[in-house]
Each structure stands twice: as C-alpha cells, then as structure tokens.
Design an enzyme around this catalytic site. Structure first.
Site, PDB file in Angstrom:
ATOM      1  N   ARG A 195      -1.275  -3.625   9.363  1.00  0.00           N
ATOM      2  CA  ARG A 195      -2.275  -2.533  10.085  1.00  0.00           C
ATOM      3  C   ARG A 195      -3.475  -3.220  10.295  1.00  0.00           C
ATOM      4  O   ARG A 195      -4.682  -2.501  10.156  1.00  0.00           O
ATOM      5  CB  ARG A 195      -2.411  -1.296   9.482  1.00  0.00           C
ATOM      6  CG  ARG A 195      -2.536  -1.436   8.149  1.00  0.00           C
ATOM      7  CD  ARG A 195      -2.833   0.058   7.399  1.00  0.00           C
ATOM      8  NE  ARG A 195      -2.795   0.128   5.884  1.00  0.00           N
ATOM      9  CZ  ARG A 195      -3.041   1.159   5.319  1.00  0.00           C
ATOM     10  NH1 ARG A 195      -3.475   2.326   5.693  1.00  0.00           N
ATOM     11  NH2 ARG A 195      -3.020   1.090   3.903  1.00  0.00           N
ATOM     12  N   ASP A 197      -8.158  -5.079  -1.117  1.00  0.00           N
ATOM     13  CA  ASP A 197      -7.443  -4.082  -0.896  1.00  0.00           C
ATOM     14  C   ASP A 197      -7.515  -2.718  -1.737  1.00  0.00           C
ATOM     15  O   ASP A 197      -6.747  -2.789  -2.592  1.00  0.00           O
ATOM     16  CB  ASP A 197      -5.882  -4.269  -0.956  1.00  0.00           C
ATOM     17  CG  ASP A 197      -5.294  -5.202   0.617  1.00  0.00           C
ATOM     18  OD1 ASP A 197      -6.268  -5.298   1.278  1.00  0.00           O
ATOM     19  OD2 ASP A 197      -4.254  -5.311   0.663  1.00  0.00           O
ATOM     20  N   GLY A 214       2.934  -8.350   5.317  1.00  0.00           N
ATOM     21  CA  GLY A 214       2.143  -8.962   6.285  1.00  0.00           C
ATOM     22  C   GLY A 214       1.043  -8.056   6.499  1.00  0.00           C
ATOM     23  O   GLY A 214       0.894  -6.942   6.128  1.00  0.00           O
ATOM     24  N   ASP A 257       0.477  -9.183  -3.273  1.00  0.00           N
ATOM     25  CA  ASP A 257      -0.046  -9.388  -1.822  1.00  0.00           C
ATOM     26  C   ASP A 257      -1.422  -8.756  -1.914  1.00  0.00           C
ATOM     27  O   ASP A 257      -1.972  -8.815  -0.935  1.00  0.00           O
ATOM     28  CB  ASP A 257       0.864  -8.655  -1.104  1.00  0.00           C
ATOM     29  CG  ASP A 257       1.286  -7.326  -1.396  1.00  0.00           C
ATOM     30  OD1 ASP A 257       1.965  -7.154  -2.727  1.00  0.00           O
ATOM     31  OD2 ASP A 257       1.085  -6.164  -0.912  1.00  0.00           O
TER      32      ASP A 257
HETATM   33  P1  AMP Z   1      -0.947  -1.663   0.558  1.00  0.00           P
HETATM   34  O1  AMP Z   1       0.010  -1.119  -0.364  1.00  0.00           O
HETATM   35  O2  AMP Z   1      -1.822  -1.170   1.334  1.00  0.00           O
HETATM   36  O3  AMP Z   1      -1.694  -3.161   0.004  1.00  0.00           O
HETATM   37  O4  AMP Z   1       0.298  -2.469   1.716  1.00  0.00           O
HETATM   38  C1  AMP Z   1       1.319  -2.983   1.608  1.00  0.00           C
HETATM   39  C2  AMP Z   1       2.030  -3.593   2.727  1.00  0.00           C
HETATM   40  O5  AMP Z   1       2.245  -2.562   3.718  1.00  0.00           O
HETATM   41  C3  AMP Z   1       1.024  -4.397   3.827  1.00  0.00           C
HETATM   42  O6  AMP Z   1       2.084  -5.258   4.238  1.00  0.00           O
HETATM   43  C4  AMP Z   1       0.578  -3.567   4.616  1.00  0.00           C
HETATM   44  O7  AMP Z   1       0.004  -3.961   5.787  1.00  0.00           O
HETATM   45  C5  AMP Z   1       1.583  -2.551   4.836  1.00  0.00           C
HETATM   46  N1  AMP Z   1       0.891  -1.177   4.887  1.00  0.00           N
HETATM   47  C6  AMP Z   1       0.416  -0.287   4.289  1.00  0.00           C
HETATM   48  N2  AMP Z   1       0.363   0.667   5.066  1.00  0.00           N
HETATM   49  C7  AMP Z   1       0.559   0.755   6.336  1.00  0.00           C
HETATM   50  C8  AMP Z   1       0.823   1.597   7.481  1.00  0.00           C
HETATM   51  N3  AMP Z   1       0.058   2.597   7.505  1.00  0.00           N
HETATM   52  N4  AMP Z   1       1.030   0.976   8.648  1.00  0.00           N
HETATM   53  C9  AMP Z   1       1.595  -0.386   8.635  1.00  0.00           C
HETATM   54  N5  AMP Z   1       1.848  -0.924   7.514  1.00  0.00           N
HETATM   55  C10 AMP Z   1       1.311  -0.573   6.467  1.00  0.00           C
HETATM   56 MG    MG Z   2      -2.336  -4.472   0.347  1.00  0.00          MG
END
Ligand code: AMP
Ligand code: MG
Length: 490
Positions: free
Chosen positions: A87, A256, A84, A246
């Site tokens: 952030r 992303d 989800g 995702d």
């Molecule tokens: P990403 O690898 O950036 O595509 O993120 C994968 C998941 O981790 C997604 O649900 C992001 O919203 C969550 N996420 C990544 N970094 C953070 C963070 N610093 N704080 C909260 N959620 C995060």
């Molecule tokens: Mg992501």
C-alpha cells in the site's frame, strides 16, 4: 507546477525484478490534515497547502516514475516469501541544497501487485500514529523515517469496524529493508542480492569500499547501527511492537509504525500490540530480537558474505548494544566519567522503578533536578517505597561526588546546575504517550478536528524543552487510558 520538485529514481535502475510500476489511487475528496513544514524546510520543498493537498493525495502527479518495491520477511519468526509495498508508492528521490537525498513515499495510496489480501489503504487512526511517532522519535534523537504530511479522506475502509482512509507521505534516505535482501536470496536469485548490496553500499555505505571485504564492512555497519538504534529504544522507553524483518531498515532507522508504544511505567514485559500473544516483541525482548533479525539478514547476505564471516561480526552486537545502552543511561543519570560500577548502579535503579511501577519518563525528568545536599522531595513523591530508593541514593551520591565537577568545592551549586542542564538534554519531558495520540485520534475521527494533531506535533518537536504552557502533556496517563490496547490492524 510539477517541475517545482525534481525527482529521480535510482532504485528503478536496478531493473524490473526489484519493483513494479504502480498507480496511486487518488482520494476523491482529500483533506489536508497537517503539513510538517519544519521537515519541508529541511528538504528545501517550496509547496503551498493546495499543492500538498493535490500531490500527496494522488490528485496531481509529479514528473516522476512511481514504483512499489518487492520484499519478503520473517513475520513473528516465520518466513513469508513475498511481501512488498502493498500500500505504498515510491515517488522517487529529491535532493536538497546540501546534496542530501530523500525518498518520498506515499503510504495508504492504493493496491499494488504486493497487496496480497489487503485493500491498499491505511486508516486515519494508524496514519496519525505514524505521522506523530516518526516526528517524536526524530526529535528525541532516535534514527527514524520521517513524515511530511497527512491527508484525510471521506473513503470508508473496513478494519475492526468502518473507518476513514488516510495517506501519509513518508520521507527517508531509503526505505530498503532486511526483507528486500531476503526476497532475492531465498528465491534463489543470488546475483540480484549482490546487485542490491552494491547499490546500498555505493549510495549509503561508500566508506565500506575502501576495506578489503566491503560486504563484511557493510554488514558490520548495519550491525552497529542497529545495536545503537535498539539501545536508544531501550533508553528512551520505546517499544516498536512488530519487529519483523520486513520492518527493519537497512540504514538502522525506526520504520513502519504500527502498534508501538512508549513506556508509561517502567516494565520490561510491556507488549504494545495486543495480538502479540507470546510477547515476542515486548519492550524487554527488543535487543535479542534485533540480534535475531540481524542473523536473518546475515543469512540473506550469504551470496556476498559467507556465514562464518558475518557470524563473527554478529558476535560484536551484544557488547556494542550494552556499551551504547549503558552510555545513554549514564548520561541520563548525569554521569560523565565511565566507571565499571555504573552498570550495577543503573540496573539497581531500573529494578526499583520496575518494582514500584514508576513512570519512566517522569522519574528521569525529575531526577534531573536532584541535588546532593538539597531538597529532593519532588523525586521522593514519585516513589512508593522511599527507603529503598534512599539506599540507592547513597550510592548515587557517592558516585556523583567522584565526578570531576569544575570547582565543586568552591561552587557546588553551579556544578549541580550544570549537571541538571545536561541531564535535561537527554531526559525528554514530552513523549508520545498512547493516551495523547488517542486523544488526537478521537478528535480527528469523531469531530474532524485536527488541531490536537498539529499541537502534539509541535510539542513533540521540542521534547527536551520545558514548554510550561503544555505542562499537562507531560503527565502520566489518566485512569481511562491505562492499559489502552492497540490493534495491529492499520
Ligand atoms: P505491516 O504489518 O504494516 O508492516 O505490513 C506487512 C505487509 O502487509 C507489507 O507487505 C504491507 O505492505 C502489507 N499490508 C499491510 N496492510 C496492507 C493493506 N491494507 N493493503 C495492502 N497491503 C498491506
Ligand atoms: Mg511493514
């Protein structure tokens, strides 16, 4: 002031199972790093710098209901049942004069119910990379989310060391991912999957509704868009880095930006993310990974489309990808007519580039100045073994001569000039090489100098133009930057 921008939030109408109402964590001492006024103009946004600073750092609220959405996803092949917007905060949608709608989303704007173990923040380094990459891809002609502004802060966040937090405002017609569908289907809520599919079809694929099976047509369109997207990544030398489901847009957009990279030397095995040990998301694997991700989407769409039907659609992916890719590569080498032998001609050239470790972007840009009977020494200079290239060149020449150039016999020079001009429209001179991003990041991080970010954005907004004053920005990486390793922490 807030009435200056009118937001609606159509996603909210789907119901509370799809999102949570969330609160932006404002920065105490925000700093406006850059505003992408070119994009602001496309959105018909009329805000001044002070307003950008306040609204997009969470210090002032628009009259909008802020939400974060729930999704799931396959990460490195394994299913994670709940992810989800951990952030990210969706401010809602705005409409421009042309009637186009865009969602505005803050990223790095604090914890949400989907943050899991994260702090809800994004670091300056990764925010700069996202901000610049989306602009770079868009202007090359690769479908992508966009970025409207970049805000810095004096807040410390812990990653590999202490880093400063930042926020990016992202813009997209929609931020819905494959993972949104996976979440509902795999948590045994098929009715919610159907509602979501109907929402996306109504808003983004309305043409599907006139087909006998609108869900089949919907899936078909997604397959086609993604085949074309990955064809562009391959043709322009872009590796996304983390192609989890995702991170896959239901609109076929690049989304992303984490540890992505543009190729320097042509290398299918290029892995931009140093924690991708197996190379699952290497540059060369991208087409098959997108196919795999589409299969995961097909599974998530079973409440509306049985697998035997989606499976048939999915079979079209390979051929459509290849056709799109070869079409792009054909244009890159200056050919208009389609011939069966072109695929081999292109493959042979790529083989030479790979063998001789040649800079992909520079080579193709130089090839734009190829002349059948002219001086091609500038191109030869890029090669390590010119004789092997000359063998390829003899086939290339023959192929060029088969093209129907206007008055080739009378005015060959003009015809070649025309070909060169066309080629320069599909062979970018300026791409966002890691070392360029790295230089901008270092200046921003260590001396709070943001000029390089602004400069890079401007250069990358015109990737096909010569821009002689920025010639050094078209160079291959300096020695210090060869093989920069990118962490996926962000
Ligand atoms: P990403 O690898 O950036 O595509 O993120 C994968 C998941 O981790 C997604 O649900 C992001 O919203 C969550 N996420 C990544 N970094 C953070 C963070 N610093 N704080 C909260 N959620 C995060
Ligand atoms: Mg992501």
């Amino acid at each position: 002031m807030s009435s200056k921008v009118k937001f609606i939030n159509s996603y909210e109408k789907l119901g509370e199972e799809y999102f949570s109402r969330t609160k932006i964590e404002a920065f105490d001492r925000p700093e406006l790093i850059d505003v992408n006024y070119e994009l602001a103009a496309e959105l018909d946004l009329e805000l001044n710098d002070q307003e950008y600073l306040e609204y997009f750092s969470g210090n002032k609220n628009f009259d909008s209901s802020v939400i974060s959405t729930v999704y799931a996803g396959h990460q490195f092949g394994s299913y994670v049942p709940q992810l989800g917007d951990g952030r990210a905060h969706l401010l809602g949608e705005i409409e421009n004069i042309k009637g186009e709608t865009f969602e505005l989303q803050l990223k790095g704007s604090g914890k949400t119910p989907y943050s899991r173990f994260g702090d809800g923040k994004a670091v300056l380094r990764s925010s700069i990379r996202e901000y610049l990459a989306s602009e770079a891809l868009h202007h090359i002609g690769i479908p992508t989310t966009r970025a409207l502004c970049l805000i810095g802060s004096d807040e410390n966040v812990m990653r590999e060391g202490m880093e400063k937090a930042a926020m990016v405002t992202r813009v997209s017609p929609s931020f819905i991912r494959f993972g949104h569908f996976e979440f509902f289907t795999h948590s045994k809520k098929p009715e919610q999957t159907k509602i979501l599919a109907d929402y996306v079809i109504d808003k983004f694929y309305p043409q599907a509704k006139s087909f006998e099976d609108k869900y089949e047509k919907f899936f078909y369109e997604i397959v086609i868009r993604n085949a074309e997207l990955v064809a562009k990544w391959q043709a322009f030398g872009f590796a996304h880095g983390v192609l989890n489901t995702d991170n896959m847009s239901i609109l076929g957009l690049s989304i992303d930006y984490g540890p992505y990279g543009f190729l320097d030397n042509y290398h299918l095995g290029f892995i931009p993310n140093h924690s991708d040990y197996s190379g699952r998301y290497s540059f060369g694997h991208q087409p098959q990974i997108i196919h795999w991700n589409l299969y995961a989407l097909a599974n998530a769409l079973t409440p509306v489309l049985p697998l035997d039907k989606s499976g048939e659609v999915l079979q079209l992916f390979g051929a459509h990808f290849l056709r799109s890719y070869i079409d792009l590569m054909r244009e890159k080498i200056g050919l208009k007519q389609k011939k069966d032998t072109d695929k081999k001609l292109i493959q042979d050239l790529l083989h030479i580039l790979a063998e001789q470790e040649i800079d992909y972007t520079i080579f193709f840009r130089k090839l734009c100045d190829y002349r059948i009977n002219g001086d091609n020494s500038e191109i030869y200079k890029e090669l390590k073994k010119v004789d092997i290239f000359k063998e390829w060149e003899s086939h290339y020449q023959k192929r060029l001569l088969q093209e129907v150039w206007p008055d080739l016999n009378k005015n060959a020079e003009k015809a070649e000039e025309e070909r060169s001009m066309q080629m320069k429209k599909v062979n970018p001179k300026y791409i966002l090489r890691n070392y360029l991003a790295e230089t901008a990041i270092k200046q921003a991080t260590f001396v709070q100098d943001y000029s390089e970010i602004k400069k890079l954005r401007k250069i990358l907004q015109h990737p096909f133009d010569e821009q002689p004053e920025y010639e050094p920005y078209a160079s291959s990486p300096p020695e210090w930057a060869r093989g920069i390793e990118l962490s996926c922490s962000s």
